[in-house]
Scaffold this active site. Structure first.
Site, PDB file in Angstrom:
ATOM      1  N   GLY A  12     -57.950 -17.854   2.120  1.00 18.46           N
ATOM      2  CA  GLY A  12     -57.975 -17.503   0.697  1.00 18.46           C
ATOM      3  C   GLY A  12     -59.399 -17.309   0.195  1.00 18.46           C
ATOM      4  O   GLY A  12     -59.705 -17.624  -0.953  1.00 18.46           O
ATOM      5  N   GLU A  50     -53.568 -26.647   4.137  1.00 22.17           N
ATOM      6  CA  GLU A  50     -53.355 -27.095   2.759  1.00 22.17           C
ATOM      7  C   GLU A  50     -52.554 -28.387   2.737  1.00 22.17           C
ATOM      8  O   GLU A  50     -52.735 -29.235   1.875  1.00 22.17           O
ATOM      9  CB  GLU A  50     -52.673 -25.977   1.950  1.00 22.17           C
ATOM     10  CG  GLU A  50     -53.682 -24.890   1.605  1.00 22.17           C
ATOM     11  CD  GLU A  50     -53.126 -23.479   1.553  1.00 22.17           C
ATOM     12  OE1 GLU A  50     -51.900 -23.312   1.433  1.00 22.17           O
ATOM     13  OE2 GLU A  50     -53.944 -22.542   1.659  1.00 22.17           O
ATOM     14  N   ASN A  57     -46.952 -15.925   4.922  1.00 21.07           N
ATOM     15  CA  ASN A  57     -46.859 -17.258   4.325  1.00 21.07           C
ATOM     16  C   ASN A  57     -47.052 -17.091   2.823  1.00 21.07           C
ATOM     17  O   ASN A  57     -48.178 -16.923   2.359  1.00 21.07           O
ATOM     18  CB  ASN A  57     -47.963 -18.145   4.946  1.00 21.07           C
ATOM     19  CG  ASN A  57     -48.038 -19.506   4.277  1.00 21.07           C
ATOM     20  OD1 ASN A  57     -47.135 -19.897   3.524  1.00 21.07           O
ATOM     21  ND2 ASN A  57     -49.117 -20.239   4.547  1.00 21.07           N
ATOM     22  N   SER A  70     -57.536 -15.010   5.314  1.00 25.34           N
ATOM     23  CA  SER A  70     -57.859 -13.809   4.529  1.00 25.34           C
ATOM     24  C   SER A  70     -57.749 -12.520   5.324  1.00 25.34           C
ATOM     25  O   SER A  70     -58.608 -11.637   5.201  1.00 25.34           O
ATOM     26  CB  SER A  70     -59.271 -13.926   3.938  1.00 25.34           C
ATOM     27  OG  SER A  70     -59.401 -15.132   3.249  1.00 25.34           O
ATOM     28  N   HIS A  85     -50.167 -26.901   8.294  1.00 23.40           N
ATOM     29  CA  HIS A  85     -51.047 -25.993   7.555  1.00 23.40           C
ATOM     30  C   HIS A  85     -52.183 -26.800   6.915  1.00 23.40           C
ATOM     31  O   HIS A  85     -51.970 -27.924   6.466  1.00 23.40           O
ATOM     32  CB  HIS A  85     -50.255 -25.243   6.485  1.00 23.40           C
ATOM     33  CG  HIS A  85     -51.034 -24.102   5.909  1.00 23.40           C
ATOM     34  ND1 HIS A  85     -52.008 -24.292   4.953  1.00 23.40           N
ATOM     35  CD2 HIS A  85     -51.030 -22.781   6.188  1.00 23.40           C
ATOM     36  CE1 HIS A  85     -52.549 -23.116   4.667  1.00 23.40           C
ATOM     37  NE2 HIS A  85     -51.977 -22.181   5.397  1.00 23.40           N
ATOM     38  N   LYS A 121     -46.707 -19.147   0.514  1.00 26.23           N
ATOM     39  CA  LYS A 121     -47.186 -20.374  -0.149  1.00 26.23           C
ATOM     40  C   LYS A 121     -46.351 -20.639  -1.407  1.00 26.23           C
ATOM     41  O   LYS A 121     -45.162 -20.364  -1.417  1.00 26.23           O
ATOM     42  CB  LYS A 121     -48.689 -20.269  -0.437  1.00 26.23           C
ATOM     43  CG  LYS A 121     -49.472 -19.930   0.833  1.00 26.23           C
ATOM     44  CD  LYS A 121     -50.945 -20.120   0.690  1.00 26.23           C
ATOM     45  CE  LYS A 121     -51.629 -19.766   2.008  1.00 26.23           C
ATOM     46  NZ  LYS A 121     -53.063 -19.939   1.978  1.00 26.23           N
ATOM     47  N   GLU A 127     -56.489 -21.301  11.989  1.00 24.32           N
ATOM     48  CA  GLU A 127     -56.810 -21.023  10.593  1.00 24.32           C
ATOM     49  C   GLU A 127     -58.025 -21.833  10.164  1.00 24.32           C
ATOM     50  O   GLU A 127     -57.885 -22.969   9.699  1.00 24.32           O
ATOM     51  CB  GLU A 127     -55.610 -21.390   9.711  1.00 24.32           C
ATOM     52  CG  GLU A 127     -54.364 -20.589  10.029  1.00 24.32           C
ATOM     53  CD  GLU A 127     -53.541 -20.344   8.789  1.00 24.32           C
ATOM     54  OE1 GLU A 127     -53.228 -19.184   8.533  1.00 24.32           O
ATOM     55  OE2 GLU A 127     -53.246 -21.308   8.059  1.00 24.32           O
TER      56      GLU A 127
HETATM   57  P1  PGA Z   1     -54.825 -16.239   3.349  1.00 22.81           P
HETATM   58  O1  PGA Z   1     -53.884 -17.454   3.815  1.00 22.81           O
HETATM   59  O2  PGA Z   1     -54.414 -15.029   4.143  1.00 22.81           O
HETATM   60  O3  PGA Z   1     -54.558 -16.092   1.879  1.00 22.81           O
HETATM   61  O4  PGA Z   1     -56.228 -16.650   3.646  1.00 22.81           O
HETATM   62  C1  PGA Z   1     -53.624 -17.677   5.158  1.00 22.81           C
HETATM   63  C2  PGA Z   1     -52.912 -18.995   5.304  1.00 22.81           C
HETATM   64  O5  PGA Z   1     -53.364 -19.995   4.741  1.00 22.81           O
HETATM   65  O6  PGA Z   1     -51.875 -19.087   5.973  1.00 22.81           O
END
Ligand code: PGA
Length: 268
Positions: A181, A105, A17, A222, A103, A19, A175
């Site tokens: 992140g 976010e 992903n 992460s 997601h 982003k 998640e």
């Molecule tokens: P990350 O993101 O690996 O940077 O934590 C995962 C995600 O939000 O899909």
């Protein structure tokens, strides 16, 4: 099919992903780096989800490879007066097979509700896209012992009125918001295994035991190469949704290789 049998045969899925990262030049380089770095990763399904503007260029690079193209979002209408939005038809036209929906976010920064996400899930499936539905609790919810209730709710509402004929085209990404992140806050393999078990049980309540045994549940938060094996060796962890580490071809490929190795270890 028993869980053990399922573990021994199910391919793990690794999703990148990206982003809102990369330029068109970076996106091409990253996709090429991943394609060129592939060795014998037949044992894993790999999906790349670049930003909308780079779907076409990345799609060209992925053509005739074993890697699939996915989008990070979509709007639940075929076409119309929805300024700035992208339809499932457009995603299919660009070669997408998958779409990430729900997601955190988008839930937390853009205010998407479970009902809106459910609308997207149904429209995506009806259009012919496979759905990766993201769910996960915040740190406050975990601390208040609300993880199970929250996962139950997001899964139940997100998949409400989904037809069982579409089940094989749905996967779930667990998640936890606090681990995304966030290099200082990794979920432990045990926490991941427990959450996946909750999700699988809930999926079973909705769609039945067989469907629950088959559904792929990926972990996201992460994930880095060093942690990947410990996660993938856990029962019920069927892959990973990777943000940060998916922007570095070698790290992403190292995680994919861990998935292959753990799948092989589980089948012996
Ligand atoms: P990350 O993101 O690996 O940077 O934590 C995962 C995600 O939000 O899909």
């Amino acid at each position: 099919m028993s869980r053990m049998m399922k573990d021994s045969i199910q391919k793990k899925t690794i999703v990148g992903n990206w982003k809102m990262h990369t330029t068109s030049c970076d996106a091409k380089q990253l996709a090429k780096g991943i394609v060129d770095g592939l060795r014998n990763e037949e044992g894993v399904s790999i999906i790349l989800c670049p930003p909308f503007p780079y779907l076409a260029v990345v799609g060209e690079i992925l053509k005739d490879t074993r890697i699939s193209l996915g989008a990070q979002n979509m709007y639940p209408e075929k076409e119309g007066a929805f300024t700035g939005e992208v339809s499932p038809t457009m995603l299919l036209d660009l070669g997408c097979k998958y779409v990430i929906l729900g997601h955190s976010e988008r839930r937390h920064k853009l205010g998407e509700s479970d009902a809106f996400i459910n609308e997207k899930v149904k429209v995506a499936l009806a259009a012919g896209l496979d759905v990766i539905l993201c769910v996960g609790e915040t740190l406050a919810q975990r601390k208040a012992n609300q993880t199970e209730a929250l996962l139950d709710r997001q899964l139940g509402l997100g998949l409400a009125n989904v037809k069982s004929a579409a089940l094989s085209r749905i996967s779930i990404a667990y998640e936890p918001v606090w681990a995304i992140g966030n290099a200082d806050h990794h979920a432990t393999p045990q926490q991941v295994e427990d959450a996946h078990a909750i999700l699988r049980a809930r999926f079973g309540q909705i769609f039945g035991k067989d469907a629950a045994a088959m559904v792929s549940i990926q972990y996201g938060g992460s994930v880095v190469p060093d942690d990947a094996s410990a996660l993938f060796s856990r029962p019920g962890v069927d892959g990973a949704l990777i943000g940060g580490a998916s922007l570095i071809a070698n790290e992403f490929l190292a995680i994919a290789r861990s998935a292959v190795a753990e799948t092989q270890a589980l089948s012996h």
